[in-house]
Design a protein around this motif. Structure first.
Motif, PDB file in Angstrom:
ATOM      1  N   GLY A  90       0.854  -1.185   0.000  1.00 20.07           N
ATOM      2  CA  GLY A  90       0.000   0.000   0.000  1.00 20.07           C
ATOM      3  C   GLY A  90       0.888   1.232   0.000  1.00 20.07           C
ATOM      4  O   GLY A  90       2.125   1.109   0.022  1.00 20.07           O
ATOM      5  N   HIS A 127     -16.919   2.064  -0.814  1.00 17.72           N
ATOM      6  CA  HIS A 127     -15.945   1.108  -0.258  1.00 17.72           C
ATOM      7  C   HIS A 127     -15.874   1.265   1.267  1.00 17.72           C
ATOM      8  O   HIS A 127     -15.690   0.285   1.989  1.00 17.72           O
ATOM      9  CB  HIS A 127     -14.600   1.379  -0.936  1.00 17.72           C
ATOM     10  N   ASP A 132      -8.667   4.333  -1.873  1.00 17.89           N
ATOM     11  CA  ASP A 132      -9.131   3.045  -2.393  1.00 17.89           C
ATOM     12  C   ASP A 132     -10.389   3.185  -3.257  1.00 17.89           C
ATOM     13  O   ASP A 132     -11.042   2.188  -3.539  1.00 17.89           O
ATOM     14  CB  ASP A 132      -9.450   2.075  -1.234  1.00 17.89           C
ATOM     15  N   VAL A 155     -12.548  -2.520  -5.971  1.00 19.35           N
ATOM     16  CA  VAL A 155     -12.356  -2.578  -4.523  1.00 19.35           C
ATOM     17  C   VAL A 155     -13.458  -3.372  -3.822  1.00 19.35           C
ATOM     18  O   VAL A 155     -14.540  -3.566  -4.372  1.00 19.35           O
ATOM     19  CB  VAL A 155     -12.279  -1.158  -3.922  1.00 19.35           C
ATOM     20  N   HIS A 162      -3.112   1.859  -3.352  1.00 20.63           N
ATOM     21  CA  HIS A 162      -2.458   0.616  -3.764  1.00 20.63           C
ATOM     22  C   HIS A 162      -2.173   0.732  -5.269  1.00 20.63           C
ATOM     23  O   HIS A 162      -2.764   1.543  -5.949  1.00 20.63           O
ATOM     24  CB  HIS A 162      -3.362  -0.603  -3.522  1.00 20.63           C
TER      25      HIS A 162
END
Ligand code: ZN
Ligand code: ZN
Length: 342
Positions: free
Chosen positions: A35, A189, A206, A214, A250
């Motif tokens: 990450g 998310h 994310d 995700v 990420h």
């Protein structure tokens, strides 16, 4: 996994159009799962966006990244020089290291979206309330009873170790922090998920990633998540103007931000339709997940059942699916429910 040493992880540097400098710090947030935290220097202010998980190599990687910033770029990026810490959302790979970071950076003010605040200040409560909701969801999803304890244990994995951290400030959609970050609230998310626009560079956290769609859970488990919010937030992401570069939590940096969002949106809508097609006969969420995914085992079993549940919920909320076995709902609290096309 042991071969990923901190020395091989290179900090990348990006200049934003508003004069801010963004250092992208690679962290092994879980074993073999990478990450990024971002250190943003604007004028004489240093802001750390996300702090990693605190597990395994994550904290050491963060310190090594800050050391690289100091040695290679001449910025005094020690933790005790950081003015602010912004957490993009309440997932452990982004905030779990906060306790340790705060020990070395007591002066840094911690801020996050107001819907993410409960995760930091009432973590145990949040975990336990959600666990009950997960159990209800799994029963109604038709998970075989013998698989329930294993799945619930998976849900609780590592979740009891975080201790509350005080929050110094919260923000909402459209707020501008320190003349540096414009907040774009993108629930789906996670409830309090934000993207941060720094000049022409967007920290997407994310919300959108180049390769991965995700993880999403139904709103019955966590209010303000779910596919409805997610799709609205992808439409909102498309409307953000002037993004030259996207840096996610990420995977690699992306120059074609708008193309990535469009592909993500198409994929999200396509997977909803796939679930709809599998409801041509009355089926439980678990049965649908078994038909869609090749295998249901390990940690992915929980994620796949949750994702399928989120799509069924979305279709059900919009009147495209209905419950076929209403009679069992009259008799029991959480019977397995079968959904069919309306
Ligand atoms: Zn996340
Ligand atoms: Zn993440």
């Amino acid at each position: 996994m042991a071969e990923t040493t901190t020395q091989t992880k290179q900090v990348e540097v990006f200049d934003a159009s508003n004069g801010a400098r963004i250092f992208r710090l690679p962290l092994e947030v879980f074993p073999a799962y990478m990450g990024y935290a971002h250190l943003v220097q604007h004028g004489d202010r240093l802001t750390l966006v996300d702090v990693g998980s605190g597990y395994g190599n994550s904290h050491a990687d963060l310190l090594a990244g800050l050391e690289q910033v100091r040695e290679a770029h001449g910025v005094d990026a020690r933790l005790d020089r950081i003015d602010r810490i912004i957490i993009t959302h309440g997932h452990i790979d982004h905030f779990g290291g906060l306790m340790r970071v705060k020990e070395a950076a007591p002066q840094a003010e911690v801020g996050l979206h107001r819907l993410a605040k409960p995760v930091l200040v009432s973590y145990d409560e949040r975990v336990l309330v959600t666990r009950t909701a997960v159990e209800d969801f799994l029963r109604r999803a038709g998970v075989p009873p013998e698989r329930l304890p294993g799945l619930l244990e998976m849900y609780m994995l590592g979740k009891r170790e975080f201790k509350p951290v005080p929050v110094d400030f919260t923000f909402g959609d459209g707020d501008v922090i320190d003349d540096t970050f414009r907040v774009i609230h993108v629930p789906g998310h996670a409830p309090g998920l934000v993207m941060l626009l720094v000049g022409d560079v967007l920290l997407t956290a994310d919300h959108v990633l180049p390769h991965t769609s995700v993880a999403l859970a139904p709103e019955s488990i966590m209010p303000y998540t779910g596919i409805g919010h997610y799709i609205e937030s992808l439409e909102k992401a498309l409307a953000v103007e002037g993004v030259r570069l996207a840096l996610g939590g990420h995977e690699e940096p992306v120059e074609d931000y708008y193309g990535m969002v469009r592909r993500t949106l198409d994929g999200a809508r396509g997977r909803v339709e796939l679930v709809y097609e599998h409801c041509d006969e009355p089926r439980t969420i678990y049965e649908i997940a078994l038909r869609i995914y090749d295998s249901l085992d390990g940690y992915s079993e929980l994620l796949k059942v949750e994702q399928t549940g989120a799509r069924v919920e979305y279709l059900h909320q919009r009147g495209r699916l209905a419950i076929d076995n209403l009679d069992s709902l009259e008799e029991e609290h959480s019977p397995p429910l079968r959904f069919r096309q309306v």
